[in-house]
Write an enzyme that holds these catalytic residues in place. Structure first.
Site, short mmCIF file in Angstrom:
data_model
loop_
_atom_site.label_atom_id
_atom_site.label_comp_id
_atom_site.label_asym_id
_atom_site.label_seq_id
_atom_site.Cartn_x
_atom_site.Cartn_y
_atom_site.Cartn_z
N SER A 142 0.84 -1.20 0.00
CA SER A 142 0.00 0.00 0.00
C SER A 142 0.87 1.24 0.00
CB SER A 142 -0.91 0.03 1.23
OG SER A 142 -1.59 1.27 1.32
N TYR A 156 -2.52 -0.33 10.19
CA TYR A 156 -2.54 -0.71 8.78
C TYR A 156 -1.26 -0.25 8.09
CZ TYR A 156 -3.99 -1.00 3.90
OH TYR A 156 -4.07 -1.30 2.55
#
Length: 247
Positions: A142, A156
């Site tokens: 990501s 995250y």
């Protein structure tokens, strides 16, 4: 059907939806035989299989819970046994659990690590045991490993940052066998997890050079490149495809 990956076998960890499903369809279109690993979405996984078969490709669905090392290893072993080889692993399974640091539960923290980091390591370890020289391990990371501009994403972002170090080390470990290990780091991509039409999406667009969500097919194109012979000299990389989110 293209023939760049003709005869090769790919396992897609988290292949029933979103980026994983798009990657499965694209690799099948390039000639690979594809195993669709899924945790719970059997119907969705079988739908991807049918799409691939309708286009002339070969695929099957197999349950593989990314948070369960035994389940994941068994599915990869079964895929290699079915086809007699394994050439490509795509680690696309992931969870996005958000919350402020002072309220974020240890259960959510542990699940984030179990799926987003431990599952990637387990799958990569299992796949590497079956791969011949020249295999490919491709993770979906990501852009939040580079930039976390909103609150609630600490765990995250940490999990995706961990993959950057993991691929660097694993690329060294497997380099003697010409197995490449890379991350793809998407920005906002139009999926069930992060739809393009929402107030949150509009806020993200304001942070980007390109004012839109990307598509799963655009990410799948990068997966196909890394899986191809053309990418044989790319390893240990973290490749952004984020519309300038981290620019």
């Amino acid at each position: 059907m293209n023939s760049k990956l003709n005869g090769q076998v790919a396992f897609i960890n988290g292949g029933s939806r979103g980026i994983g499903a798009a990657a499965a369809r694209r690799l099948a279109a390039e000639g690979a035989r594809v195993a669709i690993g899924y945790a719970a979405s059997a119907i969705a996984a079988e739908a991807v299989v049918e799409q691939i078969k309708a286009a002339g490709g070969e695929a099957f669905a197999i349950q593989a819970d990314a948070s369960d090392a035994a389940s994941l290893t068994s599915a990869i072993d079964a895929t290699a046994a079915r086809y007699g080889r394994l050439d490509i692993l795509v680690n696309s399974a992931g969870v996005l659990l958000l919350g402020p640091t002072e309220q974020f539960s240890l259960a959510d923290f542990d699940r984030t690590l179990a799926v987003n980091v431990r599952g990637v390591f387990v799958a990569s370890q299992a796949a590497a045991r079956h791969m011949q020289d020249g295999g490919r391990i491709i993770n979906i990371g990501s852009t939040n490993a580079q930039r976390m501009p909103f609150e609630g994403g600490a765990a995250y972002a940490m999990s995706k940052s961990a993959l950057v170090g993991l691929v660097k080390g694993m690329a060294r470990d497997l380099g003697a066998r010409n197995i490449t290990v890379n991350n793809i780091a998407p920005g906002p991509i139009d999926t069930d997890m992060n739809p393009a039409e929402s107030d949150f999406a509009l806020g993200l667009h304001g942070l980007m050079a390109l004012k839109r969500h990307g598509t799963a097919d655009e990410v799948a194109a990068m997966v196909a490149y890394l899986a191809s012979p053309e990418a044989a000299f790319v390893t240990g990389a973290d490749l952004l495809i984020d519309g300038g989110f981290a620019a």
